[in-house]
Design an enzyme around this catalytic site. Structure first.
Site, PDB file in Angstrom:
ATOM      1  N   ARG A  40       0.841  -1.184   0.000  1.00  0.00           N
ATOM      2  CA  ARG A  40       0.000   0.000   0.000  1.00  0.00           C
ATOM      3  C   ARG A  40       0.885   1.247   0.000  1.00  0.00           C
ATOM      4  O   ARG A  40       2.005   1.227   0.513  1.00  0.00           O
ATOM      5  CB  ARG A  40      -0.908   0.017   1.242  1.00  0.00           C
ATOM      6  CG  ARG A  40      -1.893   1.179   1.237  1.00  0.00           C
ATOM      7  CD  ARG A  40      -2.583   1.387   2.582  1.00  0.00           C
ATOM      8  NE  ARG A  40      -3.501   2.529   2.493  1.00  0.00           N
ATOM      9  CZ  ARG A  40      -4.097   3.101   3.530  1.00  0.00           C
ATOM     10  NH1 ARG A  40      -3.862   2.650   4.771  1.00  0.00           N
ATOM     11  NH2 ARG A  40      -4.910   4.122   3.364  1.00  0.00           N
ATOM     12  N   ARG A 110      -0.381   9.029  -5.479  1.00  0.00           N
ATOM     13  CA  ARG A 110       0.240   8.621  -4.219  1.00  0.00           C
ATOM     14  C   ARG A 110       0.887   7.250  -4.320  1.00  0.00           C
ATOM     15  O   ARG A 110       1.863   6.968  -3.629  1.00  0.00           O
ATOM     16  CB  ARG A 110      -0.782   8.650  -3.078  1.00  0.00           C
ATOM     17  CG  ARG A 110      -2.034   7.807  -3.274  1.00  0.00           C
ATOM     18  CD  ARG A 110      -3.010   7.993  -2.128  1.00  0.00           C
ATOM     19  NE  ARG A 110      -4.273   7.278  -2.308  1.00  0.00           N
ATOM     20  CZ  ARG A 110      -5.339   7.777  -2.923  1.00  0.00           C
ATOM     21  NH1 ARG A 110      -5.288   8.988  -3.432  1.00  0.00           N
ATOM     22  NH2 ARG A 110      -6.449   7.059  -3.015  1.00  0.00           N
TER      23      ARG A 110
END
Length: 420
Positions: A40, A110
């Site tokens: 992640r 991101r």
């Protein structure tokens, strides 16, 4: 709010005391041959999907931009990259090479930025890779591959898969989900009354509220008093349920993780036979908490807890120490920087070191090799088949028409007009 730190200063100032051990599993389970790593992204700002009464929804509170990686997120992934370098000291060469590592990211800023700063931690330039006397001694550019979300079938599931959306929407009629919503109706009503939200989707709207409050609390913003009754406890329960829904049924598991698992299996099969070209050692996917949770839940090893920033799943292919020319897979989950990754045993495998062929057999029901066919209903596939046949017939008729008219044209042009 956290101060802004230039990346160059960040890269040069972070110090980490690593233990001397590298790959802790090699002794018991075999030497590492190939690794698939899914992680992640790092800490981020709120995504902009805030609630109407949010006192911090104005973008002035988020100078990095909605949904963008924060300096804390950069630091977290830089440290994670250094951790990977330490773990794979005897596996990955010190110098970067495109023949050793491949990085793929979702097309979200991101995720791409997290991959970039993670790689900065893994591959500090050495010797001839130092490209100048300043930043060139601290950082080097490493390619990160990405494709648009609407055509990404491995990491961006759902939006581009009609069957997934249909099966996912059908969960609203699932008795377990209905019971869950009934058990939390007081929470939903409380949220509506205090947040200004309509809650058109009870679980996911509540999850978005939890996410917003979590990010704002991490930025040390003072949350409204009314949130104390539901955050984090009751909202976290709902958020945890939301992360199970994309893989709640066998077909959803297949549509969520089937393409990714197929890639993972194919890479390992090629690696076993020495046919992976180039002979990559580490294949990285930079993605999101939903990807991490979906992969773990599809493998039936999910702990039902929200994956934190930089949470990572390692699927490591190893040479079996006990059987010649045999390979095993170890699966580890890293969800904290204060503990070694947790070694997990996949149900259906005889050991945490799962024989590769056994692993392939376990995940076989989830594998997707024809994404288009799986993502469309039988009626849609039949329609496309008929449409394809019709298109072929039209092309054939057009060709025949062209040939026939070409013959007439040649005959007409070839006449001897002197005879008339």
């Amino acid at each position: 709010m956290r101060s802004i730190v230039p990346l160059a200063i960040l890269l040069s100032s972070i110090e980490i005391n690593f233990c001397l051990a590298t790959d802790p599993l090699a002794k018991d389970y075999g030497d590492l041959v190939f690794t698939t790593l899914l992680f992640r992204h790092g800490d981020r700002a709120i995504t902009g999907q805030s609630y109407p009464k949010d006192p911090y929804k104005n973008e002035s509170y988020w100078p990095m931009g909605y949904g963008q990686l924060t300096n804390q997120g950069k630091e977290r992934h830089y440290e994670f990259g250094q951790w990977i370098r330490n773990r794979y000291t005897n596996f990955l060469p010190e110098n970067y090479s495109s023949k050793d590592i491949y990085i793929r990211s979702t097309s979200v800023d991101r995720a791409i930025m997290s991959a970039a700063v993670n790689l900065a931690g893994m591959y500090q330039p050495y010797k001839d890779q130092q490209w100048n006397d300043n930043l060139g001694k601290l950082w080097q550019p490493i390619p990160i591959h990405s494709i648009p979300r609407n055509v990404d079938t491995a990491l961006s599931f759902g939006d581009n898969c009609p069957r997934f959306k249909k099966e996912f929407n059908n969960l609203q009629n699932n008795p377990d989900i209905q019971q869950f919503n009934n058990n939390h109706k007081d929470v939903y009503n409380y949220i509506k009354e205090n947040s200004g939200m309509n809650l058109t989707d009870l679980i996911y709207d509540s999850m978005n509220l939890y996410d917003t409050l979590l990010v704002e609390s991490q930025f040390n913003y003072t949350l409204p008093n009314w949130t104390h009754a539901v955050f984090p406890g009751k909202l976290e329960e709902i958020a945890e349920m939301s992360f199970k829904l994309p893989t709640y049924t066998p077909i959803l598991k297949k549509l969520s993780s089937g393409v990714l698992l197929n890639e993972i299996v194919e890479h390992m099969k090629l690696k076993r036979t020495g046919k992976l070209n180039p002979d990559i050692k580490l294949w990285i996917y930079s993605a999101h908490d939903t990807n991490v949770a979906s992969l773990l839940n599809s493998l039936n090893i999910y702990n039902n807890k929200l994956p934190p920033y930089a949470a990572a799943v390692f699927l490591e292919l190893r040479k079996n120490k006990n059987v010649n020319n045999s390979f095993v897979i170890t699966v580890s989950y890293r969800n904290t920087s204060t503990h070694e990754p947790f070694l997990l045993q996949i149900p259906g495998c005889n050991s945490v070191a799962c024989d590769l062929d056994q692993f392939i057999e376990v995940v076989k029901p989830l594998i997707v090799t024809n994404w288009y066919k799986e993502c469309h209903t039988m009626e849609e596939n039949n329609y496309m088949t008929y449409f394809g046949i019709l298109a072929i017939l039209l092309v054939a008729v057009s060709i025949l028409f062209f040939i026939f008219n070409k013959k007439l044209f040649l005959c007409y042009c070839g006449r001897n007009y002197e005879k008339f």
